[in-house]
Enzyme design. Structure first.
Site, PDB file in Angstrom:
ATOM      1  N   ASP A 106      -1.469   0.287  -2.600  1.00 51.73           N
ATOM      2  CA  ASP A 106      -0.227   1.054  -2.741  1.00 51.73           C
ATOM      3  C   ASP A 106       0.102   1.236  -4.227  1.00 51.73           C
ATOM      4  O   ASP A 106      -0.312   0.431  -5.067  1.00 51.73           O
ATOM      5  CB  ASP A 106       0.961   0.292  -2.123  1.00 51.73           C
TER       6      ASP A 106
HETATM    7  N1  URA Z   1      -1.382  -4.197   2.065  1.00 52.60           N
HETATM    8  C1  URA Z   1      -0.311  -3.526   1.608  1.00 52.60           C
HETATM    9  O1  URA Z   1       0.750  -3.572   2.214  1.00 52.60           O
HETATM   10  N2  URA Z   1      -0.422  -2.826   0.477  1.00 52.60           N
HETATM   11  C2  URA Z   1      -1.562  -2.757  -0.242  1.00 52.60           C
HETATM   12  O2  URA Z   1      -1.596  -2.094  -1.289  1.00 52.60           O
HETATM   13  C3  URA Z   1      -2.671  -3.450   0.242  1.00 52.60           C
HETATM   14  C4  URA Z   1      -2.551  -4.169   1.396  1.00 52.60           C
END
Ligand code: URA
Length: 247
Positions: A106
């Protein structure tokens, strides 16, 4: 080695883009075995021929494999009209060869992100069948308990009813109403770790990926820094990808 188009070799070495290669070759910038070559669609074996660009030898590497310490606030994408992407953090020599992130973090997650231009390996590594541990360090708002640890181990149900594979929640410290935890998952659903922790009433305050299979984030890399994988790391990654094929 199979013969390759000259414009592809020039782009892979970061000399110029494939589009620029044609114009530059017409100006005499490219030579093969000492003879000026104006046709970049010509195929040559880079191990047998001496390709030069503006008089400099052009090296050849079939694929590249990088680890990036992804900083916060950057998209795991190859391009975006408005926002900075992880490719913007790499030198041009990598960007011109069609490198892409293997999976996603993310925008507000930091940590280990692998990048390659090896489509076959990238595809195998992101296969949903691939069961490789991905370890995240999270700090949450809210206190996590042994009940959450058991729910993770049993295979948590997210708020929308999605069922997760069994995962490991390791509570390292509880302080001032927050929890410092390690989460190990073997899949990569959308916002998975955030949603798992939210399902346990402990929304994420910060999230960082520490490792993927045998590849660990190099502690020498500051956020935004990258390096090529070592031969050992690449071998381990290939082994991980191979497991997907058998899974
Ligand atoms: N899980 C998440 O919630 N975000 C990420 O970036 C990776 C795994």
């Amino acid at each position: 080695m199979a013969a390759q188009r000259i414009d592809k070799l020039l782009a892979a070495a970061g000399c110029c883009s494939r589009r620029e290669a044609a114009a530059l070759a017409k100006q005499g910038a490219v030579a093969v075995d000492g003879a000026v070559c104006r046709d970049v669609s010509r195929r040559i074996d880079p191990e047998r021929c001496r390709l030069t660009f503006r008089g400099q030898r052009v090296g050849y590497q079939e694929h590249v494999y990088l680890m990036l310490h992804k900083p916060l606030g950057v998209l795991s994408a190859t391009e975006d009209r408005e926002q900075k992407t992880v490719l913007d953090l790499l030198p041009r020599q990598y960007r011109t060869r069609g490198i892409f992130p293997v999976g996603r973090l993310d925008k507000e997650t930091s940590g280990l992100l692998l990048l390659t231009d090896d489509g076959a390996l990238g595809h195998a590594l992101t296969s949903p069948r691939r069961r490789v541990d991905k370890v995240y360090h999270a700090v949450t708002d809210g206190v996590l308990t042994q009940e959450a640890v058991a729910a993770f181990a049993a295979g948590l149900e997210l708020r929308d009813g999605t069922r997760c594979r069994p995962a490991v929640l390791n509570i390292r410290q509880i302080m001032d109403g927050t929890s410092d935890v390690l989460v190990t998952v073997q899949e990569g659903k959308y916002h998975q770790v955030r949603r798992m922790l939210a399902a346990c009433h402990a929304p994420v305050l910060s999230l960082e990926r520490l490792s993927e299979g045998a590849v660990r984030l190099d502690p020498a890399l500051e956020p935004g820094q990258w390096r090529e994988l070592t031969p050992q790391e690449l071998e381990a990654l290939r082994a991980d990808a191979g497991e997907a094929g058998n899974g």
